[in-house]
Scaffold this motif. Structure first.
Motif, PDB file in Angstrom:
ATOM      1  N   GLY A  55       0.828  -1.201   0.000  1.00  0.00           N
ATOM      2  CA  GLY A  55       0.000   0.000   0.000  1.00  0.00           C
ATOM      3  C   GLY A  55       0.858   1.244   0.000  1.00  0.00           C
ATOM      4  N   ARG A  56       0.238   2.387   0.247  1.00  0.00           N
ATOM      5  CA  ARG A  56       0.965   3.663   0.267  1.00  0.00           C
ATOM      6  C   ARG A  56       1.945   3.717   1.429  1.00  0.00           C
ATOM      7  NH1 ARG A  56       0.536   8.586   2.400  1.00  0.00           N
ATOM      8  NH2 ARG A  56      -1.352   8.143   3.555  1.00  0.00           N
ATOM      9  N   SER A  57       1.486   3.295   2.611  1.00  0.00           N
ATOM     10  CA  SER A  57       2.361   3.309   3.785  1.00  0.00           C
ATOM     11  C   SER A  57       2.403   1.953   4.491  1.00  0.00           C
ATOM     12  CB  SER A  57       1.922   4.399   4.768  1.00  0.00           C
ATOM     13  OG  SER A  57       0.601   4.170   5.197  1.00  0.00           O
ATOM     14  N   SER A  58       1.746   0.956   3.916  1.00  0.00           N
ATOM     15  CA  SER A  58       1.716  -0.352   4.567  1.00  0.00           C
ATOM     16  C   SER A  58       2.173  -1.454   3.626  1.00  0.00           C
ATOM     17  CB  SER A  58       0.310  -0.667   5.070  1.00  0.00           C
ATOM     18  OG  SER A  58      -0.579  -0.833   3.978  1.00  0.00           O
ATOM     19  N   VAL A  59       2.587  -2.557   4.239  1.00  0.00           N
ATOM     20  CA  VAL A  59       3.017  -3.723   3.472  1.00  0.00           C
ATOM     21  C   VAL A  59       2.579  -4.970   4.227  1.00  0.00           C
ATOM     22  CG1 VAL A  59       5.319  -3.647   4.521  1.00  0.00           C
ATOM     23  CG2 VAL A  59       4.987  -4.919   2.405  1.00  0.00           C
ATOM     24  N   THR A  60       2.074  -5.951   3.482  1.00  0.00           N
ATOM     25  CA  THR A  60       1.689  -7.235   4.050  1.00  0.00           C
ATOM     26  C   THR A  60       2.719  -8.267   3.598  1.00  0.00           C
ATOM     27  OG1 THR A  60      -0.644  -6.651   3.960  1.00  0.00           O
ATOM     28  CG2 THR A  60      -0.119  -8.995   4.194  1.00  0.00           C
ATOM     29  N   TYR A  61       3.429  -8.817   4.558  1.00  0.00           N
ATOM     30  CA  TYR A  61       4.442  -9.835   4.298  1.00  0.00           C
ATOM     31  C   TYR A  61       3.859 -11.223   4.526  1.00  0.00           C
ATOM     32  CZ  TYR A  61       7.513  -5.912   5.662  1.00  0.00           C
ATOM     33  OH  TYR A  61       8.140  -4.703   5.798  1.00  0.00           O
ATOM     34  N   GLU A  62       4.387 -12.197   3.786  1.00  0.00           N
ATOM     35  CA  GLU A  62       4.103 -13.599   4.065  1.00  0.00           C
ATOM     36  C   GLU A  62       5.434 -14.295   4.269  1.00  0.00           C
ATOM     37  OE1 GLU A  62       1.139 -15.906   1.750  1.00  0.00           O
ATOM     38  OE2 GLU A  62       2.808 -17.333   1.513  1.00  0.00           O
ATOM     39  N   ILE A  63       5.486 -15.118   5.311  1.00  0.00           N
ATOM     40  CA  ILE A  63       6.710 -15.828   5.666  1.00  0.00           C
ATOM     41  C   ILE A  63       6.443 -17.326   5.630  1.00  0.00           C
ATOM     42  CG2 ILE A  63       8.436 -16.233   7.458  1.00  0.00           C
ATOM     43  CD1 ILE A  63       6.422 -13.123   7.780  1.00  0.00           C
ATOM     44  N   GLY A  64       7.234 -18.052   4.872  1.00  0.00           N
ATOM     45  CA  GLY A  64       7.180 -19.508   4.868  1.00  0.00           C
ATOM     46  C   GLY A  64       8.337 -20.049   5.697  1.00  0.00           C
ATOM     47  N   VAL A  65       8.063 -21.057   6.504  1.00  0.00           N
ATOM     48  CA  VAL A  65       9.089 -21.673   7.342  1.00  0.00           C
ATOM     49  C   VAL A  65       9.264 -23.114   6.866  1.00  0.00           C
ATOM     50  CG1 VAL A  65       9.792 -22.260   9.682  1.00  0.00           C
ATOM     51  CG2 VAL A  65       8.405 -20.206   9.282  1.00  0.00           C
ATOM     52  N   PHE A  66      10.468 -23.418   6.407  1.00  0.00           N
ATOM     53  CA  PHE A  66      10.779 -24.736   5.853  1.00  0.00           C
ATOM     54  C   PHE A  66      11.946 -25.344   6.623  1.00  0.00           C
ATOM     55  CE2 PHE A  66       8.995 -22.235   2.429  1.00  0.00           C
ATOM     56  CZ  PHE A  66       8.160 -23.113   1.755  1.00  0.00           C
ATOM     57  N   GLU A  67      11.850 -26.624   6.940  1.00  0.00           N
ATOM     58  CA  GLU A  67      13.009 -27.315   7.495  1.00  0.00           C
ATOM     59  C   GLU A  67      13.933 -27.643   6.334  1.00  0.00           C
ATOM     60  OE1 GLU A  67      14.247 -31.052  10.375  1.00  0.00           O
ATOM     61  OE2 GLU A  67      12.143 -30.716   9.920  1.00  0.00           O
ATOM     62  N   GLN A  68      15.234 -27.356   6.508  1.00  0.00           N
ATOM     63  CA  GLN A  68      16.175 -27.654   5.436  1.00  0.00           C
ATOM     64  C   GLN A  68      16.108 -29.118   5.074  1.00  0.00           C
ATOM     65  OE1 GLN A  68      20.260 -26.425   5.978  1.00  0.00           O
ATOM     66  NE2 GLN A  68      19.786 -24.377   5.258  1.00  0.00           N
ATOM     67  N   ARG A 128      13.665 -30.466   3.391  1.00  0.00           N
ATOM     68  CA  ARG A 128      12.264 -30.875   3.198  1.00  0.00           C
ATOM     69  C   ARG A 128      11.550 -29.814   2.378  1.00  0.00           C
ATOM     70  NH1 ARG A 128       9.162 -32.710   8.135  1.00  0.00           N
ATOM     71  NH2 ARG A 128       8.039 -33.737   6.469  1.00  0.00           N
ATOM     72  N   GLU A 129      10.653 -30.247   1.535  1.00  0.00           N
ATOM     73  CA  GLU A 129       9.921 -29.311   0.676  1.00  0.00           C
ATOM     74  C   GLU A 129       8.609 -28.829   1.292  1.00  0.00           C
ATOM     75  OE1 GLU A 129      10.956 -27.734  -2.088  1.00  0.00           O
ATOM     76  OE2 GLU A 129      12.844 -28.704  -1.561  1.00  0.00           O
ATOM     77  N   GLU A 130       8.072 -29.573   2.252  1.00  0.00           N
ATOM     78  CA  GLU A 130       6.787 -29.209   2.847  1.00  0.00           C
ATOM     79  C   GLU A 130       6.966 -28.019   3.787  1.00  0.00           C
ATOM     80  OE1 GLU A 130       8.181 -32.310   3.403  1.00  0.00           O
ATOM     81  OE2 GLU A 130       7.222 -33.268   1.695  1.00  0.00           O
ATOM     82  N   VAL A 131       6.063 -27.071   3.700  1.00  0.00           N
ATOM     83  CA  VAL A 131       6.115 -25.912   4.574  1.00  0.00           C
ATOM     84  C   VAL A 131       5.677 -26.328   5.983  1.00  0.00           C
ATOM     85  CG1 VAL A 131       3.761 -25.046   4.084  1.00  0.00           C
ATOM     86  CG2 VAL A 131       5.584 -23.453   4.689  1.00  0.00           C
ATOM     87  N   CYS A 132       6.388 -25.854   6.983  1.00  0.00           N
ATOM     88  CA  CYS A 132       6.064 -26.171   8.380  1.00  0.00           C
ATOM     89  C   CYS A 132       5.125 -25.137   8.989  1.00  0.00           C
ATOM     90  CB  CYS A 132       7.340 -26.238   9.218  1.00  0.00           C
ATOM     91  SG  CYS A 132       8.419 -27.596   8.733  1.00  0.00           S
ATOM     92  N   ALA A 133       5.240 -23.908   8.542  1.00  0.00           N
ATOM     93  CA  ALA A 133       4.391 -22.828   9.049  1.00  0.00           C
ATOM     94  C   ALA A 133       4.361 -21.722   8.008  1.00  0.00           C
ATOM     95  CB  ALA A 133       4.922 -22.294  10.371  1.00  0.00           C
ATOM     96  N   VAL A 134       3.255 -20.989   7.995  1.00  0.00           N
ATOM     97  CA  VAL A 134       3.143 -19.800   7.150  1.00  0.00           C
ATOM     98  C   VAL A 134       2.611 -18.678   8.037  1.00  0.00           C
ATOM     99  CG1 VAL A 134       2.046 -18.720   5.143  1.00  0.00           C
ATOM    100  CG2 VAL A 134       2.735 -21.123   5.041  1.00  0.00           C
TER     101      VAL A 134
END
Length: 157
Positions: A94-107, A109-115
């Motif tokens: 946005g103009r002054s805001s940002v929405t981040y997404e974080i993926g947490v992966f165990e090295q 492994r391809e499956e995401v552990c948390a988002v």
């Protein structure tokens, strides 16, 4: 976004990565990484990106990012001595805001552990209110580089 969709996240869905070696103290009494550690990691990942790629210098920057929203979906446990890959993208800018997404992966492994997700609102340090022009130009340019394609359009539907 639905949990089922988030659970399908792949490393290729993200644009910036940071490695984290878990510590013994990250585990809780249930023998997995405590949920508060995830938020510590989210903050560290985002600020690493802002410092390295968006010209943020926290002690002297005229603008600061305030976290106004955060959440996390957990899909698989992590525990010491895991090595974790933290992955970052911007879902909305946005103009002054940002929405981040974080993926947490165990090295390894391809499956995401948390988002996780959190929203920063950039404000002027002196007033603690968004500036008339929104976030600074170098901040916006850096965040654009990790923006997920088409995400703003999806958010408007």
């Amino acid at each position: 976004m639905a949990q089922a969709e988030l659970k399908k996240r792949l490393r290729s869905d993200y644009k910036f990565f940071l490695e984290y070696r878990t510590r013994w103290s990250d585990n809780d009494m249930y023998d997995h990484m405590n949920n508060s550690i995830y938020y510590f990691l989210f903050d560290s990942l985002v600020n690493s990106y802002l410092i390295q790629h968006c010209s943020l210098h926290p002690p002297t920057s005229s603008q600061v990012g305030l976290v106004v929203y955060s959440h996390c979906n957990y899909f698989a446990p992590l525990a010491f001595p895991a090595v974790v890959d933290l992955a970052l993208r911007v879902n909305k800018l946005g103009r002054s805001s940002v929405t981040y997404e974080i993926g947490v992966f165990e090295q390894g492994r391809e499956e995401v552990c948390a988002v996780g997700q959190f929203v920063h609102v950039f404000v002027e340090r002196q007033t603690m209110k968004p500036g008339a022009k929104g976030m600074g130009e170098s901040m916006r340019e850096g965040l654009e580089r990790i923006k997920a394609a088409g995400e703003d359009d999806k958010a408007k539907l």
